[in-house]
Design a protein around this motif. Sequence first.
Motif, PDB file in Angstrom:
ATOM      1  N   THR A  54       0.821  -1.208   0.000  1.00  0.00           N
ATOM      2  CA  THR A  54       0.000   0.000   0.000  1.00  0.00           C
ATOM      3  C   THR A  54       0.854   1.257   0.000  1.00  0.00           C
ATOM      4  O   THR A  54       1.929   1.285   0.607  1.00  0.00           O
ATOM      5  CB  THR A  54      -0.951   0.017   1.220  1.00  0.00           C
ATOM      6  OG1 THR A  54      -1.747   1.198   1.191  1.00  0.00           O
ATOM      7  CG2 THR A  54      -0.164  -0.009   2.533  1.00  0.00           C
ATOM      8  N   ASP A  55       0.388   2.261  -0.709  1.00  0.00           N
ATOM      9  CA  ASP A  55       1.032   3.583  -0.731  1.00  0.00           C
ATOM     10  C   ASP A  55      -0.010   4.597  -0.294  1.00  0.00           C
ATOM     11  O   ASP A  55      -0.861   5.018  -1.081  1.00  0.00           O
ATOM     12  CB  ASP A  55       1.545   3.904  -2.138  1.00  0.00           C
ATOM     13  CG  ASP A  55       2.111   5.323  -2.255  1.00  0.00           C
ATOM     14  OD1 ASP A  55       2.301   5.966  -1.208  1.00  0.00           O
ATOM     15  OD2 ASP A  55       2.355   5.778  -3.400  1.00  0.00           O
ATOM     16  N   CYS A  56       0.055   4.970   0.974  1.00  0.00           N
ATOM     17  CA  CYS A  56      -0.947   5.883   1.539  1.00  0.00           C
ATOM     18  C   CYS A  56      -0.796   7.316   1.027  1.00  0.00           C
ATOM     19  O   CYS A  56      -1.614   8.176   1.364  1.00  0.00           O
ATOM     20  CB  CYS A  56      -0.873   5.871   3.071  1.00  0.00           C
ATOM     21  SG  CYS A  56      -1.439   4.331   3.811  1.00  0.00           S
ATOM     22  N   PHE A  57       0.223   7.579   0.217  1.00  0.00           N
ATOM     23  CA  PHE A  57       0.492   8.953  -0.224  1.00  0.00           C
ATOM     24  C   PHE A  57       0.324   9.112  -1.733  1.00  0.00           C
ATOM     25  O   PHE A  57       0.827  10.062  -2.331  1.00  0.00           O
ATOM     26  CB  PHE A  57       1.898   9.357   0.221  1.00  0.00           C
ATOM     27  CG  PHE A  57       2.052   9.327   1.715  1.00  0.00           C
ATOM     28  CD1 PHE A  57       1.784  10.449   2.480  1.00  0.00           C
ATOM     29  CD2 PHE A  57       2.411   8.159   2.367  1.00  0.00           C
ATOM     30  CE1 PHE A  57       1.879  10.408   3.855  1.00  0.00           C
ATOM     31  CE2 PHE A  57       2.514   8.105   3.748  1.00  0.00           C
ATOM     32  CZ  PHE A  57       2.246   9.239   4.500  1.00  0.00           C
ATOM     33  N   ASN A  58      -0.420   8.187  -2.343  1.00  0.00           N
ATOM     34  CA  ASN A  58      -0.664   8.260  -3.782  1.00  0.00           C
ATOM     35  C   ASN A  58      -1.912   9.106  -4.040  1.00  0.00           C
ATOM     36  O   ASN A  58      -3.034   8.605  -4.021  1.00  0.00           O
ATOM     37  CB  ASN A  58      -0.827   6.857  -4.369  1.00  0.00           C
ATOM     38  CG  ASN A  58      -0.802   6.876  -5.884  1.00  0.00           C
ATOM     39  OD1 ASN A  58      -1.192   7.849  -6.523  1.00  0.00           O
ATOM     40  ND2 ASN A  58      -0.325   5.790  -6.469  1.00  0.00           N
ATOM     41  N   TYR A  59      -1.703  10.375  -4.296  1.00  0.00           N
ATOM     42  CA  TYR A  59      -2.815  11.301  -4.495  1.00  0.00           C
ATOM     43  C   TYR A  59      -3.332  11.289  -5.936  1.00  0.00           C
ATOM     44  O   TYR A  59      -4.267  12.032  -6.283  1.00  0.00           O
ATOM     45  CB  TYR A  59      -2.397  12.723  -4.109  1.00  0.00           C
ATOM     46  CG  TYR A  59      -1.190  13.239  -4.860  1.00  0.00           C
ATOM     47  CD1 TYR A  59      -1.336  13.985  -6.028  1.00  0.00           C
ATOM     48  CD2 TYR A  59       0.097  12.980  -4.405  1.00  0.00           C
ATOM     49  CE1 TYR A  59      -0.234  14.453  -6.722  1.00  0.00           C
ATOM     50  CE2 TYR A  59       1.206  13.434  -5.096  1.00  0.00           C
ATOM     51  CZ  TYR A  59       1.032  14.181  -6.249  1.00  0.00           C
ATOM     52  OH  TYR A  59       2.131  14.639  -6.933  1.00  0.00           O
ATOM     53  N   VAL A 114     -15.070  14.726  -8.316  1.00  0.00           N
ATOM     54  CA  VAL A 114     -13.884  13.874  -8.348  1.00  0.00           C
ATOM     55  C   VAL A 114     -12.984  14.265  -7.182  1.00  0.00           C
ATOM     56  O   VAL A 114     -12.545  15.411  -7.077  1.00  0.00           O
ATOM     57  CB  VAL A 114     -13.124  14.022  -9.682  1.00  0.00           C
ATOM     58  CG1 VAL A 114     -11.847  13.180  -9.654  1.00  0.00           C
ATOM     59  CG2 VAL A 114     -14.008  13.610 -10.849  1.00  0.00           C
ATOM     60  N   VAL A 115     -12.724  13.301  -6.306  1.00  0.00           N
ATOM     61  CA  VAL A 115     -11.973  13.566  -5.076  1.00  0.00           C
ATOM     62  C   VAL A 115     -10.688  12.739  -5.061  1.00  0.00           C
ATOM     63  O   VAL A 115     -10.741  11.513  -5.258  1.00  0.00           O
ATOM     64  CB  VAL A 115     -12.819  13.207  -3.833  1.00  0.00           C
ATOM     65  CG1 VAL A 115     -12.052  13.521  -2.555  1.00  0.00           C
ATOM     66  CG2 VAL A 115     -14.146  13.944  -3.870  1.00  0.00           C
ATOM     67  N   PRO A 116      -9.513  13.360  -4.849  1.00  0.00           N
ATOM     68  CA  PRO A 116      -8.278  12.575  -4.732  1.00  0.00           C
ATOM     69  C   PRO A 116      -8.250  11.837  -3.403  1.00  0.00           C
ATOM     70  O   PRO A 116      -8.711  12.352  -2.383  1.00  0.00           O
ATOM     71  CB  PRO A 116      -7.173  13.636  -4.802  1.00  0.00           C
ATOM     72  CG  PRO A 116      -7.825  14.894  -4.316  1.00  0.00           C
ATOM     73  CD  PRO A 116      -9.262  14.814  -4.745  1.00  0.00           C
ATOM     74  N   MET A 117      -7.715  10.633  -3.422  1.00  0.00           N
ATOM     75  CA  MET A 117      -7.647   9.858  -2.190  1.00  0.00           C
ATOM     76  C   MET A 117      -6.574  10.424  -1.269  1.00  0.00           C
ATOM     77  O   MET A 117      -5.423  10.614  -1.671  1.00  0.00           O
ATOM     78  CB  MET A 117      -7.356   8.386  -2.488  1.00  0.00           C
ATOM     79  CG  MET A 117      -8.550   7.637  -3.049  1.00  0.00           C
ATOM     80  SD  MET A 117      -8.276   5.854  -3.233  1.00  0.00           S
ATOM     81  CE  MET A 117      -8.177   5.322  -1.519  1.00  0.00           C
ATOM     82  N   SER A 118      -6.958  10.692  -0.042  1.00  0.00           N
ATOM     83  CA  SER A 118      -6.034  11.185   0.967  1.00  0.00           C
ATOM     84  C   SER A 118      -5.382   9.998   1.672  1.00  0.00           C
ATOM     85  O   SER A 118      -5.815   8.850   1.499  1.00  0.00           O
ATOM     86  CB  SER A 118      -6.792  12.032   1.988  1.00  0.00           C
ATOM     87  OG  SER A 118      -7.648  11.195   2.769  1.00  0.00           O
ATOM     88  N   PRO A 119      -4.344  10.235   2.485  1.00  0.00           N
ATOM     89  CA  PRO A 119      -3.792   9.132   3.287  1.00  0.00           C
ATOM     90  C   PRO A 119      -4.850   8.432   4.134  1.00  0.00           C
ATOM     91  O   PRO A 119      -4.816   7.211   4.291  1.00  0.00           O
ATOM     92  CB  PRO A 119      -2.740   9.832   4.160  1.00  0.00           C
ATOM     93  CG  PRO A 119      -2.282  10.976   3.312  1.00  0.00           C
ATOM     94  CD  PRO A 119      -3.525  11.462   2.603  1.00  0.00           C
TER      95      PRO A 119
END
Length: 368
Positions: A69-74, A84-89
């Motif tokens: 997992t990469d919790c910082f992939n915006y 459209v919402v970018p995924m946050s950590p």
Amino acid sequence: MKKELFGELRVIAMKGCEKFAAQVDNYLKEWRETEETFVVKHECPRFGTGEAKCVIHETLRGDDVYIITDCFNYSVTYKMYGMVVPMSPDDHYSDLKRVVAAIAGKARRITVIMPMLYEGRQHKRSKRESLDCAVMLQELIAMGVTNFLTFDAHDPRINNAIPLHGFDNVQPTYQMIKAFVKNIPDIVIDKDHLVMISPDEGAMQRCIYYSSVLGVDIGMFYKRRNYSIIVDGKNPIEAHEYLGQDLTGKDVIIVDDMIASGESLFDVAKQLKQKGAKRIFNFATFGLFTNGFDKFDKAYEEGLIDKIFTTNLVFHQPELETKKWWCEVNMCKYVSLLIDTLNHDNSIGRLIDPADRIEKVLTKYNLK
């Protein structure tokens, strides 16, 4: 000598990690001489409100599961009320919990590979504030996760949050040095020509290791902060004070765990140039570049920085690959080795401490 498999190997790639996991999968298939993928089919669909769930399309009963997992992939987005919402950590972490919940305790072992720890910079409490990283580790352990594998933790003492469970903090030292000597062919690695620089007290342990394996001297900066105010969630840095030897005519490598806005790097680099440093390189495990690339372009054009080395453990914009000042350090083969070794239930001690492999790289380089 490899033991029998701990369980059938399965890899789950969270959103945004598909490309990285595909390279890991290719290495594993090559080593195990099979065409069958180890990557598990799953999805985390969302409702129009933004709520989500996880659906795993294969059984994982009795398997040895590795979740990347990469919790910082915006760059990963979803729709919420038509927006459209970018995924946050926080969103990535919630999806990780959904995957663990969907496995529902059926796997024999679950290892989470989280290169950059979720909320890893919030590692200590200085007043009435949350300790999110520690809570995350304890929460996932309670849900059934057995081991954690992370890279260059901001503060490795965070493993004290789960002292009775597996927590491996891996350094990309070998891969960094290998990429460095490959891309800077005229570098001279000795005490007379190269110095390792720590930009603050927190990075000293990293610098000491590099200094030891390369046989070069070390210098450091002390960050003087203004603790009376908070800007962008942190106490602003007022000045960097240098402690170390003369740098006249020497190449320097600044070592840190991450690059965010780059302000600290630029401030340190300016002082190093003023002190006579020849070329300035930067090793950073995680290249976040939170404020874009313009200031880095300018610093490169002005001769302030020569090359920045960051890994592919977290997402970066495709535009970064066009920058002359940047070099990617690919970690896919290393992660594959770690997974393969753990799946055979062998020790990863030799992989975590790569001093012998670094020595071979330096010997080969010096012979050239």
